[in-house]
Design an enzyme around this catalytic site. Structure first.
Site: not given
Ligand code: AQP
Length: 348
Positions: A125, A206, A209
């Site tokens: 991230k 993956k 969102k």
């Protein structure tokens, strides 16, 4: 203190389950199949506590009005998924202050930079970002606090969160060793199938969102038509066989997983159903895996239609009431654990 379900008189003998979702975007099929579906199965067997982890969401910048809207929407998604507030407690993290207090204590008394430096989700991230908040780096410690406050036995999560639950176990054991026994050591619960639903646009990443393209995910609030389009445009593998092979056919394996979980058909049954129905020649793209994708789109459509009827049936006021009731029920448990921790540290 242990959590007791509303309709139970005596002391609890059931194990405690804790999990949460960040209101950081629109929840997707991966969140549902990897986490929420498992929660629903667990709620009759265990004392379940399901949290909307809004302090986690602010580790990356959010638009304030959107965030407060999404907190309510996440609860509606819990409810539409089948979580019953009479069986499971639903609450919002920021309504129980003990979470941030315990996180700070764990930061000082149990967590080490070396532990957090190993977290792969932070690496993913934080990659290619100009500026990354300290909170994003530290959020696994807040997650540990969330779990440990409730004497949790089991933490049902998708595969991406397993490392964070392992860290929770490490922090709990270290604190118990250095200051005396307080925390129960929780175990992780991961579904055999669906623990890692991959992006439709890239089966090596993956479903997420916060993916840069909406083609990555099927949001639980996508119109059935939009979802069908995404399925039809989903990346596939070379070859023409519909076969579950994670290594050689990761895209088809992902679509088969979604199909199997939504339809209840096994991989074997699905492989059998589509045997010999691949494209007529290698490189054919218009009709590639066409029949299979059409049928999968229909499964997704049926699921979304039913889900969204339920989702739209809940009002904001109902949700606020559920959240308030939930926070009132769990606050004393959290406070009791926090008091024990503070006693051990000499700061109570
Ligand atoms: N792709 C996935 N497949 C299976 N399970 C998944 N989960 C998330 N993505 C998948 C599980 O859903 C629960 C809630 O996740 P979260 O909101 O805490 O955040 P996350 O794990 O970081 O999920 P996202 O969708 O990727 O959110 P963003 O993009 O905001 O970070 C967890 O149990 C998670 O394992």
């Amino acid at each position: 203190m242990d959590l007791e379900s509303k309709n139970q008189a005596g002391p609890s003998v059931k194990k405690t389950v804790f999990s949460g979702v960040q209101p950081s975007g629109i929840l997707h099929l991966g969140n549902y199949l990897g986490a929420l579906a498992q929660w629903v199965e667990m709620q009759s067997k265990y004392h379940c506590i399901f949290c909307v982890v809004d302090y986690h969401a602010i580790t990356v910048k959010q638009k304030p009005e959107e965030l407060s809207r999404r907190i309510l929407d996440v609860v509606k998604i819990y409810l539409a998924s089948g979580i019953n507030p009479e069986k499971a407690v639903i609450f919002r993290q920021s309504d129980v202050k003990a979470h941030v207090e315990l996180a700070w204590i764990l930061n000082c008394a149990a967590a080490r930079m070396a532990d957090l430096n190993k977290m792969t989700q932070f690496k993913e991230k934080g990659a290619n970002k100009e500026s990354v908040s300290v909170g994003l780096f530290d959020y696994p410690v807040l997650m540990a606090a969330d779990i440990l406050l409730y004497n949790t036995d089991l933490v049902p999560v998708g595969e991406d969160q397993v490392q964070h639950v392992e860290l929770t176990r490490t922090l709990a054991s270290r604190f118990n060793r250095d200051y005396g026994q307080v925390f129960k050591i929780p175990a992780v619960a991961v579904r055999k199938q669906g623990a890692r639903i991959m992006g439709l646009d890239d089966p090596t990443k993956k479903m997420s969102k916060s993916a840069s393209s909406p083609a990555n995910y099927i949001a639980l609030t996508d119109t059935p038509e939009a979802a069908a389009k995404k399925i039809k445009r989903a990346v596939t593998d070379s070859g023409k066989e519909i076969k579950f092979d994670q290594n050689k056919k990761p895209a088809i394996a992902n679509l088969l997983t979604i199909y199997s979980l939504l339809s209840g058909l096994s991989f074997k049954e699905l492989e059998e159903k589509y045997r010999g129905q691949g494209p007529a020649y290698a490189g054919a793209s218009a009709g590639k895996y066409g029949e299979f994708k059409n049928d999968l789109a229909e499964e997704v459509r049926k699921f979304l239609v039913e889900f969204q009827i339920k989702y739209r049936g809940f009002t904001d006021d109902e949700v606020r009431e559920i959240l308030q009731d939930g926070a009132d029920r769990v606050r004393p448990i959290a406070q009791e654990t926090l008091n024990k921790v503070k006693n051990k540290l000499g700061i109570n």
